[in-house]
Design a protein around this motif. Structure first.
Motif, PDB file in Angstrom:
ATOM      1  N   THR A 132       3.521   4.167   3.330  1.00 18.08           N
ATOM      2  CA  THR A 132       3.971   5.068   2.143  1.00 18.08           C
ATOM      3  C   THR A 132       4.211   4.247   0.938  1.00 18.08           C
ATOM      4  OG1 THR A 132       4.995   6.634   3.698  1.00 18.08           O
ATOM      5  CG2 THR A 132       5.882   6.506   1.399  1.00 18.08           C
ATOM      6  N   ARG A 133       3.494   4.176  -0.149  1.00 16.67           N
ATOM      7  CA  ARG A 133       3.712   3.461  -1.257  1.00 16.67           C
ATOM      8  C   ARG A 133       4.855   3.492  -1.899  1.00 16.67           C
ATOM      9  NH1 ARG A 133      -0.530   1.011  -3.436  1.00 16.67           N
ATOM     10  NH2 ARG A 133       1.099  -0.041  -4.445  1.00 16.67           N
ATOM     11  N   THR A 134       5.584   2.407  -2.363  1.00 18.04           N
ATOM     12  CA  THR A 134       6.862   2.369  -2.970  1.00 18.04           C
ATOM     13  C   THR A 134       6.578   1.362  -4.304  1.00 18.04           C
ATOM     14  OG1 THR A 134       7.671   0.586  -2.028  1.00 18.04           O
ATOM     15  CG2 THR A 134       8.119   2.494  -0.940  1.00 18.04           C
ATOM     16  N   GLU A 135       7.530   1.440  -5.109  1.00 19.26           N
ATOM     17  CA  GLU A 135       7.470   0.781  -6.418  1.00 19.26           C
ATOM     18  C   GLU A 135       7.430  -0.581  -5.967  1.00 19.26           C
ATOM     19  OE1 GLU A 135       6.881   0.106 -10.615  1.00 19.26           O
ATOM     20  OE2 GLU A 135       6.632   2.174  -9.268  1.00 19.26           O
ATOM     21  N   SER A 136       8.650  -0.955  -5.301  1.00 15.67           N
ATOM     22  CA  SER A 136       8.550  -2.373  -4.936  1.00 15.67           C
ATOM     23  C   SER A 136       7.426  -3.075  -4.143  1.00 15.67           C
ATOM     24  CB  SER A 136       9.941  -2.481  -3.906  1.00 15.67           C
ATOM     25  OG  SER A 136       9.702  -2.007  -2.535  1.00 15.67           O
ATOM     26  N   SER A 137       6.518  -2.182  -3.413  1.00 14.72           N
ATOM     27  CA  SER A 137       5.235  -2.650  -2.720  1.00 14.72           C
ATOM     28  C   SER A 137       5.618  -3.334  -1.585  1.00 14.72           C
ATOM     29  CB  SER A 137       4.406  -3.408  -3.727  1.00 14.72           C
ATOM     30  OG  SER A 137       3.900  -2.695  -4.654  1.00 14.72           O
ATOM     31  N   LEU A 138       7.061  -3.309  -1.096  1.00 15.28           N
ATOM     32  CA  LEU A 138       7.424  -4.127   0.163  1.00 15.28           C
ATOM     33  C   LEU A 138       6.642  -3.671   1.394  1.00 15.28           C
ATOM     34  CD1 LEU A 138      11.395  -4.322  -0.231  1.00 15.28           C
ATOM     35  CD2 LEU A 138       9.840  -6.207  -0.419  1.00 15.28           C
ATOM     36  N   GLU A 139       6.159  -2.471   1.463  1.00 15.22           N
ATOM     37  CA  GLU A 139       5.184  -2.120   2.680  1.00 15.22           C
ATOM     38  C   GLU A 139       4.047  -2.798   2.743  1.00 15.22           C
ATOM     39  OE1 GLU A 139       4.157   0.182  -1.049  1.00 15.22           O
ATOM     40  OE2 GLU A 139       6.118  -0.340  -0.075  1.00 15.22           O
ATOM     41  N   ILE A 140       3.501  -3.631   1.834  1.00 15.02           N
ATOM     42  CA  ILE A 140       2.300  -4.219   1.828  1.00 15.02           C
ATOM     43  C   ILE A 140       2.454  -5.820   1.418  1.00 15.02           C
ATOM     44  CG2 ILE A 140       1.015  -2.383   1.298  1.00 15.02           C
ATOM     45  CD1 ILE A 140       0.756  -3.094  -1.628  1.00 15.02           C
ATOM     46  N   LEU A 141       3.623  -6.177   1.688  1.00 15.49           N
ATOM     47  CA  LEU A 141       4.154  -7.560   1.201  1.00 15.49           C
ATOM     48  C   LEU A 141       3.024  -8.594   2.023  1.00 15.49           C
ATOM     49  CD1 LEU A 141       5.574  -9.630  -0.450  1.00 15.49           C
ATOM     50  CD2 LEU A 141       7.461  -9.338   1.110  1.00 15.49           C
ATOM     51  N   TYR A 142       3.232  -8.400   3.484  1.00 13.11           N
ATOM     52  CA  TYR A 142       2.496  -9.335   4.214  1.00 13.11           C
ATOM     53  C   TYR A 142       0.887  -9.338   3.655  1.00 13.11           C
ATOM     54  CZ  TYR A 142       0.074 -10.924   8.659  1.00 13.11           C
ATOM     55  OH  TYR A 142      -0.853 -11.666   9.283  1.00 13.11           O
ATOM     56  N   ALA A 143       0.630  -8.337   3.758  1.00 10.20           N
ATOM     57  CA  ALA A 143      -1.319  -8.340   3.363  1.00 10.20           C
ATOM     58  C   ALA A 143      -1.479  -8.912   1.965  1.00 10.20           C
ATOM     59  CB  ALA A 143      -1.591  -6.887   3.503  1.00 10.20           C
ATOM     60  N   ARG A 144      -0.461  -8.631   1.068  1.00  8.10           N
ATOM     61  CA  ARG A 144      -0.699  -9.227   0.065  1.00  8.10           C
ATOM     62  C   ARG A 144      -0.614 -10.704  -0.132  1.00  8.10           C
ATOM     63  NH1 ARG A 144       3.194  -7.372  -5.151  1.00  8.10           N
ATOM     64  NH2 ARG A 144       1.920  -7.989  -6.876  1.00  8.10           N
ATOM     65  N   GLN A 145       0.490 -11.060   0.639  1.00  8.21           N
ATOM     66  CA  GLN A 145       0.516 -12.804   0.628  1.00  8.21           C
ATOM     67  C   GLN A 145      -0.584 -13.130   1.615  1.00  8.21           C
ATOM     68  OE1 GLN A 145       4.616 -12.876   2.258  1.00  8.21           O
ATOM     69  NE2 GLN A 145       5.408 -13.421   0.048  1.00  8.21           N
ATOM     70  N   LYS A 146      -1.131 -12.723   2.723  1.00  5.44           N
ATOM     71  CA  LYS A 146      -1.961 -13.015   3.470  1.00  5.44           C
ATOM     72  C   LYS A 146      -3.371 -13.461   2.668  1.00  5.44           C
ATOM     73  CE  LYS A 146      -4.748 -13.009   7.880  1.00  5.44           C
ATOM     74  NZ  LYS A 146      -4.755 -12.213   9.013  1.00  5.44           N
ATOM     75  N   LEU A 147      -3.626 -12.372   1.773  1.00  6.46           N
ATOM     76  CA  LEU A 147      -4.900 -12.417   1.075  1.00  6.46           C
ATOM     77  C   LEU A 147      -5.011 -13.895   0.057  1.00  6.46           C
ATOM     78  CD1 LEU A 147      -7.201  -9.833  -0.072  1.00  6.46           C
ATOM     79  CD2 LEU A 147      -6.432 -11.671  -2.186  1.00  6.46           C
ATOM     80  N   VAL A 148      -3.845 -13.830  -0.420  1.00  8.53           N
ATOM     81  CA  VAL A 148      -3.859 -15.095  -1.292  1.00  8.53           C
ATOM     82  C   VAL A 148      -3.684 -16.475  -0.572  1.00  8.53           C
ATOM     83  CG1 VAL A 148      -2.214 -16.520  -2.815  1.00  8.53           C
ATOM     84  CG2 VAL A 148      -2.229 -14.130  -3.028  1.00  8.53           C
ATOM     85  N   LEU A 149      -3.155 -16.443   0.619  1.00 10.69           N
ATOM     86  CA  LEU A 149      -3.076 -17.682   1.502  1.00 10.69           C
ATOM     87  C   LEU A 149      -4.623 -17.966   2.036  1.00 10.69           C
ATOM     88  CD1 LEU A 149      -1.502 -19.749   3.046  1.00 10.69           C
ATOM     89  CD2 LEU A 149      -1.585 -17.984   4.987  1.00 10.69           C
ATOM     90  N   VAL A 150      -5.366 -16.903   2.284  1.00 12.68           N
ATOM     91  CA  VAL A 150      -6.702 -17.193   2.646  1.00 12.68           C
ATOM     92  C   VAL A 150      -7.659 -17.618   1.799  1.00 12.68           C
ATOM     93  CG1 VAL A 150      -8.752 -16.338   3.801  1.00 12.68           C
ATOM     94  CG2 VAL A 150      -6.313 -15.851   4.918  1.00 12.68           C
ATOM     95  N   ALA A 151      -7.616 -16.849   0.510  1.00  5.75           N
ATOM     96  CA  ALA A 151      -8.294 -17.325  -0.715  1.00  5.75           C
ATOM     97  C   ALA A 151      -8.270 -18.459  -1.063  1.00  5.75           C
ATOM     98  CB  ALA A 151      -8.057 -16.198  -1.971  1.00  5.75           C
ATOM     99  N   LYS A 152      -7.013 -19.024  -1.153  1.00  2.00           N
ATOM    100  CA  LYS A 152      -6.813 -20.499  -1.661  1.00  2.00           C
ATOM    101  C   LYS A 152      -7.266 -21.484  -0.557  1.00  2.00           C
ATOM    102  CE  LYS A 152      -5.205 -19.057  -5.328  1.00  2.00           C
ATOM    103  NZ  LYS A 152      -4.056 -19.132  -6.138  1.00  2.00           N
TER     104      LYS A 152
END
Length: 319
Positions: free
Chosen positions: A195-215
């Motif tokens: 469920t989407r929220t303004e804080s986006s905490l529900e997708i925090l792990y995925a959001r951070q993982k994409l950056v990690l792998v990209a870099k």
């Protein structure tokens, strides 16, 4: 001898990276419906880093053919010249649809190639192999094209490292160069039932993982869409959050979002000073005939040089 070899490789790398349009900033990646000629014309007048002419989500099913043909007509005219360097891309439909091959054939047989092909819904490395084979068959010249991959499902995240490893390997002997990853947050949420929220905490792990792998693979990382396009304060906050995570840009769905997004992803003064000093040190060592060198206690390699060049290039865009 080893220093001269390293230096020569570094010079060739930097030269080829520039030619490939690899270092073009993509702070704002703006989607433009491929079937809307009026919006396409307007996009070419905007001060935006990356224009993605869209065949996918921004186009209705009964308009797919029209979008493909309209985009092809603009590519045949050539990339419009602007005062700033920018990236002109085409987002094709996903490879599990009936449309993708015609999308790719149309844009890659145009008189002028787009700079970049954007590939949605990549879930495994087999998709990349299929894409690589198709691109190799379609591009008959020595030209290469940039590829940006979208990660939009749980399965895609589980396979993300393998996807990037295979893409990197194929890039060495193919007609394309992998330059970035995009986080498709809305499709990802739908896929996992979040469920989407303004804080986006529900997708925090995925959001951070994409950056990690990209870099890890020296790729640009492009953050999720902020769908409330009239809420510019919320957009700015989400941009700043993404920038602090390490994202290099953000997807944009409305021209009004572009100035805020591109301002948010400019480098800090400390980053500019680091990059400027590094490039000065490189040129000094080059003049002295030295290849490998350290800067502020760190051994400098080619990806680090590329990062410094990106920062200096972005710094020139500061007002």
């Amino acid at each position: 001898m080893i220093y001269k070899t390293v230096l020569k490789k570094l010079q060739l790398y930097l030269k080829s990276a520039f030619v490939r349009n690899y270092n073009v900033p993509r702070r704002a990646l703006m989607y433009v419906p491929g079937d809307d000629s009026k919006k396409i014309k307007k996009s070419f007048t905007l001060d935006v880093d990356c224009i993605a002419l869209d065949c996918e989500d921004g186009v209705a099913v009964n308009k797919k053919k029209e979008a493909r043909e309209t985009i092809r007509s603009y590519l045949d005219l050539g990339k419009p010249q602007r005062n700033i360097e920018y990236d002109l891309g085409v987002r094709i439909n996903a490879l599990d649809t009936e449309y993708w091959e015609e999308d790719l054939e149309s844009c890659l047989s145009a008189k002028y190639l787009p700079d970049t092909i954007l590939i949605p819904k990549v879930e495994n490395s087999d998709i990349v192999r299929q894409l690589s084979s198709k691109i190799k068959n379609l591009i008959k010249t020595d030209s290469t094209i940039n590829v940006i991959i979208y990660i939009e499902s749980a399965k895609a995240f589980l396979n993300l490292v393998d996807i990037c490893q295979v893409t990197e390997s194929l890039s060495k002997n193919s007609k394309f160069q992998h330059v970035g990853l995009v986080f498709g947050s809305d499709d990802f949420c739908a896929n996992i039932g979040a469920t989407r929220t303004e804080s986006s905490l529900e997708i925090l792990y995925a959001r951070q993982k994409l950056v990690l792998v990209a870099k890890a693979f020296n790729l640009q990382a492009i953050d999720m869409v902020y769908i409330k396009y009239k809420d510019l304060d919320g957009l700015k906050q989400q941009c700043e959050d993404g920038m602090r995570m390490g994202y290099t840009g953000k997807q944009v769905i409305h021209p009004g979002q572009v100035p805020i997004v591109q301002e948010a992803f400019l480098p800090t003064q400390l980053q500019i000073e680091w990059a400027t000093g590094l490039l000065k040190s490189f040129h000094k060592h080059q003049k002295d005939g030295k290849g490998a060198f350290t800067y502020k206690g760190t051994m400098i390699d080619m990806p680090t040089m590329k990062q410094a060049e990106n920062i200096v290039k972005l710094a020139k865009l500061k007002k």
